[in-house]
Design an enzyme around this catalytic site. Structure first.
Site, mmCIF file in Angstrom:
data_model
loop_
_atom_site.group_PDB
_atom_site.id
_atom_site.type_symbol
_atom_site.label_atom_id
_atom_site.label_comp_id
_atom_site.label_asym_id
_atom_site.label_seq_id
_atom_site.Cartn_x
_atom_site.Cartn_y
_atom_site.Cartn_z
ATOM 1 N N ASN A 94 0.865 -1.510 -0.016
ATOM 2 C CA ASN A 94 -0.237 -0.110 -0.108
ATOM 3 C C ASN A 94 1.285 1.275 -0.060
ATOM 4 O OD1 ASN A 94 0.306 0.815 2.684
ATOM 5 N ND2 ASN A 94 -0.578 -0.637 3.384
ATOM 6 N N ASN B 4 -7.684 -7.898 9.931
ATOM 7 C CA ASN B 4 -8.050 -8.689 8.985
ATOM 8 C C ASN B 4 -8.406 -10.078 8.366
ATOM 9 O OD1 ASN B 4 -5.904 -5.917 8.236
ATOM 10 N ND2 ASN B 4 -7.394 -6.517 6.357
ATOM 11 N N ARG C 187 0.550 -11.446 2.665
ATOM 12 C CA ARG C 187 0.206 -11.970 3.645
ATOM 13 C C ARG C 187 -0.608 -13.226 3.293
ATOM 14 N NH1 ARG C 187 -3.329 -6.998 5.682
ATOM 15 N NH2 ARG C 187 -2.960 -8.583 7.816
ATOM 16 N N ARG D 194 -8.796 -4.810 -2.222
ATOM 17 C CA ARG D 194 -8.228 -4.916 -1.226
ATOM 18 C C ARG D 194 -9.557 -6.497 -1.604
ATOM 19 N NH1 ARG D 194 -3.917 -4.767 2.214
ATOM 20 N NH2 ARG D 194 -2.354 -3.712 1.269
ATOM 21 N N HIS E 176 -8.260 -0.153 2.430
ATOM 22 C CA HIS E 176 -9.255 -0.745 3.244
ATOM 23 C C HIS E 176 -10.636 0.195 3.897
ATOM 24 C CE1 HIS E 176 -6.439 -3.976 4.830
ATOM 25 N NE2 HIS E 176 -7.430 -4.637 3.732
ATOM 26 N N ASP F 142 -12.342 0.328 6.886
ATOM 27 C CA ASP F 142 -11.700 0.674 7.638
ATOM 28 C C ASP F 142 -10.584 1.978 8.218
ATOM 29 O OD1 ASP F 142 -9.489 -0.937 8.111
ATOM 30 O OD2 ASP F 142 -10.202 -2.281 9.714
ATOM 31 N N ALA G 82 2.817 1.523 8.517
ATOM 32 C CA ALA G 82 2.467 0.331 7.393
ATOM 33 C C ALA G 82 1.020 0.440 6.675
ATOM 34 C CB ALA G 82 2.616 -0.906 8.191
ATOM 35 N N CYS H 166 -7.221 -1.275 13.100
ATOM 36 C CA CYS H 166 -6.841 -2.455 12.304
ATOM 37 C C CYS H 166 -5.765 -3.160 13.734
ATOM 38 C CB CYS H 166 -5.137 -2.286 11.342
ATOM 39 S SG CYS H 166 -5.713 -1.215 10.070
HETATM 40 N N1 ARG Z 1 0.252 -3.898 5.736
HETATM 41 C C1 ARG Z 1 -0.881 -3.894 6.377
HETATM 42 C C2 ARG Z 1 -1.399 -4.327 4.690
HETATM 43 O O1 ARG Z 1 -1.585 -3.839 3.838
HETATM 44 C C3 ARG Z 1 -1.837 -2.983 7.136
HETATM 45 C C4 ARG Z 1 -2.767 -3.263 7.011
HETATM 46 C C5 ARG Z 1 -3.944 -2.801 8.336
HETATM 47 N N2 ARG Z 1 -5.263 -3.102 8.077
HETATM 48 C C6 ARG Z 1 -6.181 -2.978 8.546
HETATM 49 N N3 ARG Z 1 -7.062 -3.459 8.777
HETATM 50 N N4 ARG Z 1 -6.303 -1.448 7.611
HETATM 51 O O2 ARG Z 1 -2.735 -5.277 4.071
#
Ligand code: ARG
Length: 266
Positions: free
Chosen positions: A14, A63, A82, A129, A158, A160, A246, A252
């Site tokens: 991201n 997640n 992931r 995503r 995302h 959230d 991140a 999250c």
């Molecule tokens: N580095 C992770 C990703 O890009 C961060 C995830 C953050 N999670 C969230 N629910 N926004 O997947």
């Protein structure tokens, strides 16, 4: 929650992530512990999942999947980096007594990062995503109405990161993260919407943990804090800058096992 024992910026999936701007592991641990402490003080009964080497984003437990009563719809991560998290999530949920459901391999789905209840309706972020068709399947399984919301800004990849239900009638959001149709849908379905500024959206103002009338979020969101205080919420901020690196913040780093405050089923 999952401690940041192996957290770091090891890949870039991201726009917030840059391997040249790694996190400080001591600081990240301190920030995570302060968040945990705060949630604990607010009455949360925190369950921990062990960290795992090689899975730096496992800390972002939102997640892992979507929890609905005793069932968890497991994520299918868009990015290979992931995908190794899911077997660990599955084992953890089973050990805790949850029934786990694996979605069809056709769709990407990133759990409570993209699927949030507000009242009886599931608001579902898609495109970046998660896939819209998977969200439709999920809503049919659960037997609820789904409002798919197209996310258009890679920074708010995302749901959230740009939307936070507070109660069945109230939510925080960052309008430019959504396409026009999604903005209209949100306004039609949620009577009290609180819009955040661009600067505070970038401080992850929308990525808040809601515990009753208490709201926990990153520092640097004074305008939203003022607005929430006026509406009778108690706001608590704690520095989470190491996790913003991140692309994540308070919400999250958690996954509600008993349903969000805004979810009618909880
Ligand atoms: N580095 C992770 C990703 O890009 C961060 C995830 C953050 N999670 C969230 N629910 N926004 O997947």
């Amino acid at each position: 929650m999952c401690p940041p024992d192996y957290y770091g910026i090891e890949y870039e999936i991201n726009p917030w992530m840059s391997r040249s701007r790694n996190s400080d592991s001591t600081l990240a641990k301190d920030q995570w512990h302060a968040l945990r402490e705060l949630l604990d003080q607010l009455g949360a009964d925190i369950r921990l999942m062990p960290a795992e080497a090689g899975l730096p984003d496992l800390v972002f437990t939102a997640n892992a999947g979507l929890v609905f009563h005793n069932r968890v719809y497991l994520s299918r991560f868009r990015h290979e980096a992931r995908q190794g998290e899911t077997p660990l999530d599955e084992r953890w949920f089973r050990d805790e007594g949850f029934e786990t459901v694996t979605m069809s391999g056709e769709w990407a789905f990133e759990g409570a990062g993209d699927a949030l209840f507000c009242g009886q309706t599931l608001f579902a972020g898609y495109l970046i995503r998660s896939d819209a068709a998977g969200m439709q399947w999920l809503a049919a399984q659960i037997g609820c109405r789904v409002i798919p919301l197209q996310l258009v800004d890679e920074h708010y990849y995302h749901l959230d990161t740009c939307f936070c239900p507070l109660s069945p009638e109230e939510a925080i959001y960052y309008p430019p993260a959504f396409d026009g149709y999604a903005q209209t849908a949100l306004r039609e379905h949620i009577p009290n919407l609180i819009a955040v500024t661009e600067a505070e959206a970038a401080r992850f103002a929308c990525n808040a943990v809601v515990i009753g009338r208490h709201i926990v979020l990153n520092t640097g969101c004074p305008e939203l804090e003022r607005e929430l205080n006026q509406r009778g919420y108690h706001v608590h901020h704690t520095e989470l800058g190491e996790f913003i690196k991140a692309g994540g913040s308070a919400k999250c780093l958690t996954l509600r096992l008993d349903g969000e405050e805004a979810a009618i089923w909880s």
